[in-house]
Design a protein around this motif. Structure first.
Motif, mmCIF file in Angstrom:
data_model
loop_
_atom_site.group_PDB
_atom_site.id
_atom_site.type_symbol
_atom_site.label_atom_id
_atom_site.label_comp_id
_atom_site.label_asym_id
_atom_site.label_seq_id
_atom_site.Cartn_x
_atom_site.Cartn_y
_atom_site.Cartn_z
ATOM 1 N N VAL A 1 0.754 -1.472 -0.453
ATOM 2 C CA VAL A 1 -0.330 0.106 0.132
ATOM 3 C C VAL A 1 1.054 0.849 0.055
ATOM 4 O O VAL A 1 2.128 0.580 0.200
ATOM 5 N N LYS A 2 0.206 2.508 -0.112
ATOM 6 C CA LYS A 2 1.152 3.733 -0.574
ATOM 7 C C LYS A 2 1.186 4.191 1.056
ATOM 8 O O LYS A 2 0.350 4.158 2.341
ATOM 9 N N VAL A 3 2.317 4.963 1.470
ATOM 10 C CA VAL A 3 2.862 4.955 2.701
ATOM 11 C C VAL A 3 3.432 6.150 3.077
ATOM 12 O O VAL A 3 3.785 6.695 1.861
ATOM 13 N N ASP A 4 2.806 7.017 3.736
ATOM 14 C CA ASP A 4 3.407 8.391 4.162
ATOM 15 C C ASP A 4 4.410 8.687 4.101
ATOM 16 O O ASP A 4 4.813 9.824 4.040
ATOM 17 N N PHE A 5 5.291 8.014 5.657
ATOM 18 C CA PHE A 5 6.284 7.986 6.101
ATOM 19 C C PHE A 5 6.380 6.612 6.491
ATOM 20 O O PHE A 5 6.140 6.323 7.253
ATOM 21 N N GLU A 6 8.512 6.403 5.776
ATOM 22 C CA GLU A 6 8.909 5.607 6.614
ATOM 23 C C GLU A 6 9.991 5.977 7.868
ATOM 24 O O GLU A 6 10.977 6.147 7.408
ATOM 25 N N LEU A 7 9.745 4.898 9.569
ATOM 26 C CA LEU A 7 10.663 5.772 10.293
ATOM 27 C C LEU A 7 11.244 3.883 10.448
ATOM 28 O O LEU A 7 10.894 3.203 10.783
ATOM 29 N N ARG A 8 12.803 4.601 10.684
ATOM 30 C CA ARG A 8 13.907 3.026 10.653
ATOM 31 C C ARG A 8 13.867 2.834 11.036
ATOM 32 O O ARG A 8 13.664 3.311 12.791
ATOM 33 N N GLY A 9 14.588 1.757 11.858
ATOM 34 C CA GLY A 9 15.747 1.255 12.980
ATOM 35 C C GLY A 9 14.742 0.141 13.311
ATOM 36 O O GLY A 9 13.118 -0.259 13.586
ATOM 37 N N CYS A 10 15.978 -1.050 14.154
ATOM 38 C CA CYS A 10 15.023 -2.105 14.507
ATOM 39 C C CYS A 10 16.609 -2.381 15.864
ATOM 40 O O CYS A 10 17.302 -2.911 15.749
ATOM 41 N N PRO A 11 15.085 -1.666 16.795
ATOM 42 C CA PRO A 11 14.333 -1.324 16.901
ATOM 43 C C PRO A 11 14.526 0.497 17.011
ATOM 44 O O PRO A 11 15.421 0.755 16.483
ATOM 45 N N ILE A 12 12.849 0.948 16.220
ATOM 46 C CA ILE A 12 12.732 2.430 15.655
ATOM 47 C C ILE A 12 13.241 3.520 17.334
ATOM 48 O O ILE A 12 13.697 2.839 18.134
ATOM 49 N N ASN A 13 14.211 4.238 16.819
ATOM 50 C CA ASN A 13 14.472 5.168 18.265
ATOM 51 C C ASN A 13 13.114 5.590 18.379
ATOM 52 O O ASN A 13 12.201 6.458 17.615
ATOM 53 N N LYS A 14 12.919 5.941 19.690
ATOM 54 C CA LYS A 14 11.430 6.281 20.238
ATOM 55 C C LYS A 14 11.677 7.874 20.407
ATOM 56 O O LYS A 14 10.817 8.870 20.073
ATOM 57 N N LEU A 15 12.809 8.328 20.224
ATOM 58 C CA LEU A 15 13.105 9.891 20.353
ATOM 59 C C LEU A 15 12.526 10.397 18.879
ATOM 60 O O LEU A 15 11.303 11.705 18.756
ATOM 61 N N GLN A 16 12.439 9.896 17.831
ATOM 62 C CA GLN A 16 12.502 9.986 16.840
ATOM 63 C C GLN A 16 10.877 9.690 16.398
ATOM 64 O O GLN A 16 10.287 10.075 15.587
ATOM 65 N N LEU A 17 10.320 8.713 17.099
ATOM 66 C CA LEU A 17 9.409 8.187 17.374
ATOM 67 C C LEU A 17 8.207 9.564 17.750
ATOM 68 O O LEU A 17 7.025 10.039 16.897
ATOM 69 N N VAL A 18 9.398 10.098 18.728
ATOM 70 C CA VAL A 18 8.141 11.523 19.352
ATOM 71 C C VAL A 18 7.844 12.740 18.302
ATOM 72 O O VAL A 18 6.948 13.260 17.811
ATOM 73 N N GLU A 19 9.306 12.471 17.754
ATOM 74 C CA GLU A 19 9.218 13.706 16.310
ATOM 75 C C GLU A 19 8.479 13.358 15.648
ATOM 76 O O GLU A 19 7.255 14.366 14.518
ATOM 77 N N VAL A 20 7.988 12.398 14.742
ATOM 78 C CA VAL A 20 7.006 12.180 14.020
ATOM 79 C C VAL A 20 6.022 12.224 14.894
ATOM 80 O O VAL A 20 4.556 12.901 13.748
#
Lengths: 429, 259
Positions: B131-150
């Protein structure tokens, strides 16, 4: 003939995807099925051909909630295969890391996932409107656990600093010092948490479980010990598969573990506590007594109190380890691979986690076997529902459904540890 | 005056370890503020209240590995105004994409006694393949500060700030000594997407690529360099073939090395 079905199509506040189907007939429980529809990810298959040193990083990805447990069972199994024993300060650091995961994982479950059942809220966020102080205390306590894992392991989820033989880099005493201050607060917060959850109302439900946990000569168990039970089991990790079997049966959605010749058993906080009460620190023992717990607890609803007592123990133990910490002479001991097999059990927050690896002379994995705690507890979860449900049949459907969910959440089931779980199409009705 | 409607947030799980959605609960200092700014409409890991769509923002964790999930993601897309994928499983297929290099039937028979019960696809694929994705946040796992930024960027109606440069830049910003230059340690930081804060080199370890390929990576040159350092071809293949094995540049480089 009245047949009634209770369905929970998507279990909430558990890690992973599961469902519950209960069939009642003429007021009696006919069938209980805990259905797991977590897609399989085949860890044991793709571990074949990987290097021994990759096992802690790869198996961590089985579970984002308890990656340290996977890393610990993996490194101990590899060290067992290669005849490696780590230096005492490295052993202490591993124990400290595990304390961090217990605190983080237990408090997540106590505060965010389980307490809302006792207080009648859909979620901790809804609960926070009227119990903000308790939720905030829980979040901050959980954070202290995460801070330990972050400092020793590099990050909270899927730590990067664990390796076979030890660590990549070990912390200095100075780096650990601020954690000690945080842990003194955490220890008090854990005592308050024990008191808080001890005040909840618990159904009067006890069963005659076979508790299985590690038991160590002098410590409450994390990484080492004999595998014992209250019904006579006393073996080393190498003999695990001779005594336990996993069944892949048609009616079930998952591999279910049983003790050969006896059947269901229980791993996790209740089992650890009931087999190791005498190994808890005096502070944790005192808090347990004050909370109304005896040295054995066979009421699964009180597992929330036992988790709080273990959280207190983990804070206490982490403080002891930091105060006694000697900076290791080297971050890891040398590891020389050799052909053979390695076995390990460690105590994940949810209970016993077994790893076995077969390796060739270069240390390449040729076979892997992993048994997570939730697959071991599955049969007990279903048996709890069978045993307790008849007393609740007077409840209305929604209350009954909620009570069933709570009964499953007693185990803090981690369905994402999915290497052993099957997919099952939901029967929607 | 009527209060403005809060944006409705949903969190979805596909094949994954739950670690990336746990990152939201790991935001101990921000969680209650986030819960105040949005309506958490669907987040089964945290709440048994599961409200129906439509949703303003869906966070999607995990990869597509079953027929059922391939259909389910279409439904998630239909009910979501914005769809953001979080983590290596959702953005690159995850560690379970190792099946893509093998015969999945063999995988099933290794793990399960009765293979006939298993319904699974032969591949693990990222959400954007479906499906169309509007934004991809990378990481295994993601960085939680980047999640808050998103989440903050979404609430403010702006694009999230998540640098796409390599881990090397993060090492330089931290003042790390280069583990590859100074110690000869194999490291794929030069081609790996930033976001972790150069964790492994900070712990005297080579980067193993949790965040997947950076923008325009030169993986081939790095592969040659690792060979020159004496890293065995099988090891080079493995380091490119783990949590982001299916991501283009890593997949191609892994295929150039090893057996």
């Amino acid at each position: 003939m009245a047949v009634k079905k209770i369905k929970v199509d998507y279990l909430a506040r558990v890690e992973g995807e599961g469902a519950l189907h209960v069939t009642l007939k003429d007021g009696a429980v006919r069938d209980v099925e805990l259905r797991i529809f977590e897609p399989p990810r085949f860890f044991e298959a793709f571990l074949r051909g990987r290097a021994f040193g990759e096992a802690p990083d790869i198996t961590a990805r089985i579970c984002g909630i308890c990656p340290v447990a996977y890393q610990m069972s993996a490194v101990h199994a590899m060290e067992d295969a290669f005849g490696v024993v780590v230096d005492a300060p490295l052993r202490a650091l591993r124990r400290l890391l595990y304390c961090g995961e217990w605190i983080e994982s237990h408090v997540l479950h106590i505060t965010m996932l389980h307490a809302p059942d006792f207080l009648g809220y859909e979620s901790a966020i809804a609960m926070a409107r009227e119990h903000q102080a308790e939720v905030e205390r829980g979040l901050q306590l959980k954070k202290v656990g995460n801070e330990i894992v972050q400092l020793v392991g590099g990050r909270e989820i899927h730590p990067i600093n664990v390796r076979v033989g030890g660590f990549y880099r070990t912390p200095t005493r100075r780096e650990l010092a601020p954690l000690a201050e945080r842990l003194k607060w955490a220890r008090d917060a854990a005592i308050e948490t024990v008191r808080w959850v001890a005040g909840f109302e618990f159904p009067d439900c006890e069963r005659d479980y076979e508790f299985v946990a590690l038991r160590h000569a002098g410590e409450y168990p994390f990484n080492e010990g004999r595998l014992v039970s209250n019904k006579g089991l006393d073996i080393g990790a190498r003999d695990y598969e001779a005594h336990f079997e996993e069944r892949h049966v048609a009616y079930s959605t998952a591999l279910q573990s049983v003790i050969r010749g006896r059947g269901a058993y229980l791993v996790g906080p209740l089992a650890r506590y009931s087999l190791n009460f005498d190994r808890l620190s005096p502070l944790a023992q005192e808090a347990a007594r004050e909370a109304g717990l005896g040295p054995v607890c066979a009421n699964p609803y009180r597992s929330i109190v036992v988790r709080a007592v273990e959280t207190l123990y983990a804070c206490d133990e982490a403080l002891r380890l930091i105060e006694g910490y000697q900076e290791p002479a080297r971050p890891a001991v040398p590891v020389e691979p050799r052909a053979g097999s390695g076995y390990a059990c460690t105590e994940a927050p949810r209970g016993l986690l077994y790893h076995r690896y077969a390796l060739d002379a270069q240390g390449t994995i040729t076979d892997a076997r992993i048994v997570p705690p939730t697959s071991q507890n599955q049969t007990s979860i279903e048996d709890d529902l069978r045993a307790f449900l008849p007393d609740w049949l007077g409840l209305d459907d929604e209350a009954l459904r909620w009570r069933c969910e709570q009964t499953i959440r007693n185990y803090d089931p981690c369905i994402s540890c999915s290497c052993h779980f099957l997919r099952l199409e939901l029967e929607r009705g | 005056m009527a209060k403005a409607r809060k944006p409705r947030l949903a969190v979805w799980k596909f094949a994954s370890c739950d670690g990336c959605q746990l990152s939201l609960l790991d935001c101990e200092d921000e969680l209650l503020a986030v819960a105040g700014a949005v309506e958490i409409a669907y987040f089964p890991e945290a709440s048994r209240a599961m409200a129906k769509g439509p949703y303003d923002l869906s966070l999607v964790e995990g990869s597509i590995t079953t027929h059922h999930d391939a259909e389910r993601i279409q439904e998630v897309r239909r009910t979501s105004k914005h769809l953001v994928t979080i983590g290596a499983c959702a953005t690159a297929g995850g560690i379970q994409a190792l099946r893509n290099f093998k015969d999945v039937k063999e995988f099933i028979s290794i793990v399960y006694a009765n293979p006939a019960y298993i319904d699974t696809l032969s591949t693990s694929t990222p959400i954007a393949d479906h499906v169309k994705v509007d934004f991809e946040l990378r990481g295994c796992p993601i960085n939680k500060l980047q999640l808050v930024e998103v989440l903050s960027a979404f609430l403010a109606g702006r694009k999230p700030v998540t640098p796409a440069h390599s881990v090397c830049i993060e090492c330089k910003l931290k003042g790390n000594v280069c583990v590859m230059v100074a110690r000869g340690t194999g490291c794929i930081g030069p081609v790996t997407h930033a976001g972790c804060g150069a964790l492994c080199p900070s712990y005297h370890r080579g980067c193993y690529g949790c965040f997947g390929p950076m923008e325009t990576p030169n993986a081939r040159a790095l592969g040659e360099r690792l060979r020159a350092l004496g890293m065995p071809p099988d090891d080079i293949q493995r380091v490119f073939r783990n949590f982001n094995a299916q991501a283009g540049a890593f997949r191609e480089e892994s295929e150039r090395h090893g057996g």
